[in-house]
Design a protein around this motif. Structure first.
Motif, PDB file in Angstrom:
ATOM      1  N   SER A  10       0.853  -1.188   0.000  1.00 18.02           N
ATOM      2  CA  SER A  10       0.000   0.000   0.000  1.00 18.02           C
ATOM      3  C   SER A  10       0.889   1.238   0.000  1.00 18.02           C
ATOM      4  O   SER A  10       1.734   1.410   0.890  1.00 18.02           O
ATOM      5  N   TRP A  26       1.847  -0.682 -12.249  1.00 19.54           N
ATOM      6  CA  TRP A  26       2.252  -1.738 -11.327  1.00 19.54           C
ATOM      7  C   TRP A  26       3.058  -2.785 -12.087  1.00 19.54           C
ATOM      8  O   TRP A  26       2.574  -3.355 -13.069  1.00 19.54           O
ATOM      9  N   GLY A  89      -1.318   3.476 -12.906  1.00 22.58           N
ATOM     10  CA  GLY A  89      -1.694   4.210 -11.719  1.00 22.58           C
ATOM     11  C   GLY A  89      -2.898   5.107 -11.967  1.00 22.58           C
ATOM     12  O   GLY A  89      -3.188   5.505 -13.100  1.00 22.58           O
ATOM     13  N   ALA A  90      -3.582   5.455 -10.876  1.00 25.64           N
ATOM     14  CA  ALA A  90      -4.839   6.203 -10.989  1.00 25.64           C
ATOM     15  C   ALA A  90      -4.643   7.716 -11.036  1.00 25.64           C
ATOM     16  O   ALA A  90      -5.575   8.451 -11.373  1.00 25.64           O
ATOM     17  N   ILE A 141       1.189   6.132  -9.895  1.00 27.92           N
ATOM     18  CA  ILE A 141       0.526   5.369  -8.841  1.00 27.92           C
ATOM     19  C   ILE A 141       0.350   6.295  -7.646  1.00 27.92           C
ATOM     20  O   ILE A 141       1.318   6.849  -7.138  1.00 27.92           O
ATOM     21  N   GLU A 145      -3.213   3.510  -3.223  1.00 31.20           N
ATOM     22  CA  GLU A 145      -3.360   2.365  -4.126  1.00 31.20           C
ATOM     23  C   GLU A 145      -2.644   1.159  -3.521  1.00 31.20           C
ATOM     24  O   GLU A 145      -1.575   1.286  -2.908  1.00 31.20           O
ATOM     25  N   HIS A 146      -3.209  -0.014  -3.732  1.00 31.23           N
ATOM     26  CA  HIS A 146      -2.613  -1.202  -3.131  1.00 31.23           C
ATOM     27  C   HIS A 146      -2.794  -2.410  -4.033  1.00 31.23           C
ATOM     28  O   HIS A 146      -3.634  -2.423  -4.940  1.00 31.23           O
TER      29      HIS A 146
END
Length: 355
Positions: A10, A26, A89-90, A141, A145-146
């Motif tokens: 995380s 990721w 990533g978001a 990321i 985020e995890h």
């Protein structure tokens, strides 16, 4: 016999984990590389009479080695890693993220002010005209985020790898500008995996002057006052935390190690150069044009039980590589780091930490 364990990764701060297109994604290779780096620290400090030859042999046997031209030997890694996600990533924009500006006495063009995030994330972040994502960086990321990280390895290596994972949890950062605290993360055990401890005690600490005899990061340093680890105050979020880390780094570099009035490039290395190199507009003719010296003083951002963020500053002492010709400057290098330790010890917002 193989052992399989799972931990949740995380992120506490955004991570600049670039893929081939420089987009945040990721990916398992950076995690395996980081595990390998900290495994070296574990092996070196728990092996009787360690040598580089034996380190390379053992590391190749565990993590795999590519064929070389002399022996044509190769082997697969015995450590297998899998992530539960491989997506991008978001975080798509840095708008509204930067925490104002901080003073930087050497940046005249912007009125001696810089964005703290841009300063610590130069490259992935572009500070010109307000902090934004760098060129070709379309995703990052973000914090929170995890993903599940599953590892499989021979059971006989369990002690070493659990210790290395503990060091990842407490000191590991990943991705671009990770030495400045970006890509800080937690590892939470899942499915009955062992809890991770820092496993420090005296095991992975080494006298900083002794550590300077080797030119690769192999231990966390200690001096007469204890581990070379400093902890900051807690902040409500990582944005505020990174601002303080930026202020500390700027003051360390510019207040403690001012450049004298000499037109660059400088004829010989000055104290500031031994911190990290290159230095903008202050090269030295003593070193190759493309010389690169990473800073061995590292930052990590952690979260406490209340979800607040605090920073950890720690030193992994090692000598500059041979290309920097450090031998004649041994006393100068030691003096530089003594000044760094004194600066950190004197700051009211920092305190020494055992972990």
């Amino acid at each position: 016999m193989m052992k399989t364990v799972t931990y949740q990764v995380s992120f506490v701060t955004p991570a600049f984990l670039g893929n081939a297109e420089q987009s945040g994604q990721w990916r398992t290779p950076p995690f395996k590389s980081l595990l390998r780096q900290w495994w070296r620290v574990v092996w070196w400090n728990t092996c009787n009479n360690p040598t580089l030859t034996e380190l390379r042999r053992t590391e190749g046997n565990l993590f795999g080695v590519a064929a070389d031209n002399q022996r044509n030997l190769s082997s697969k890694s015995k450590v297998r890693i899998r992530l539960s996600r491989w997506d991008k990533g978001a975080l798509k924009s840095w708008n509204g993220m930067e925490q104002g500006t901080v003073k930087h006495p050497e940046v005249q063009k912007t009125g001696y002010k810089v964005g703290p995030h841009a300063y610590l994330g130069y490259g992935p972040l572009d500070g010109r005209g307000g902090t934004k994502l760098g060129k070709n960086v379309d995703s990052v990321i973000q914090d929170g985020e995890h993903a599940d990280l599953r590892l499989a390895f021979p059971e006989k290596y369990s002690t070493q790898l659990y210790a290395a994972l503990g060091l990842l949890h407490f000191y590991g950062t990943i991705g671009g500008r990770s030495r400045n605290g970006w890509g800080s993360f937690n590892l939470q055990p899942l499915e009955g995996a062992p809890e991770l401890s820092p496993s420090l005690a005296e095991t992975f600490l080494q006298d900083w002057q002794t550590a300077l005899e080797l030119d690769w990061p192999h231990a966390i340093g200690r001096d007469g006052r204890g581990p070379l680890i400093w902890r900051t105050e807690a902040f409500d979020n990582w944005k505020q935390m990174m601002r303080q880390l930026a202020e500390i780094k700027i003051q360390l570099r510019t207040h403690q190690f001012r450049f004298r009035n000499e037109n660059p490039p400088h004829s010989s290395p000055l104290p500031r150069h031994w911190l990290s190199y290159p230095v903008t507009r202050h090269g030295t003719r003593a070193w190759p044009r493309n010389a690169r010296l990473p800073n061995s003083l590292r930052f990590k951002v952690r979260q406490n039980a209340s979800g607040q963020c605090y920073g950890v500053i720690f030193h992994v002492p090692c000598s500059p590589p041979r290309e920097f010709n450090p031998a004649p400057y041994k006393a100068d290098i030691q003096q530089v780091w003594q000044r760094v330790y004194g600066f950190l010890d004197d700051r009211n917002e920092l305190r020494r930490s055992a972990v």
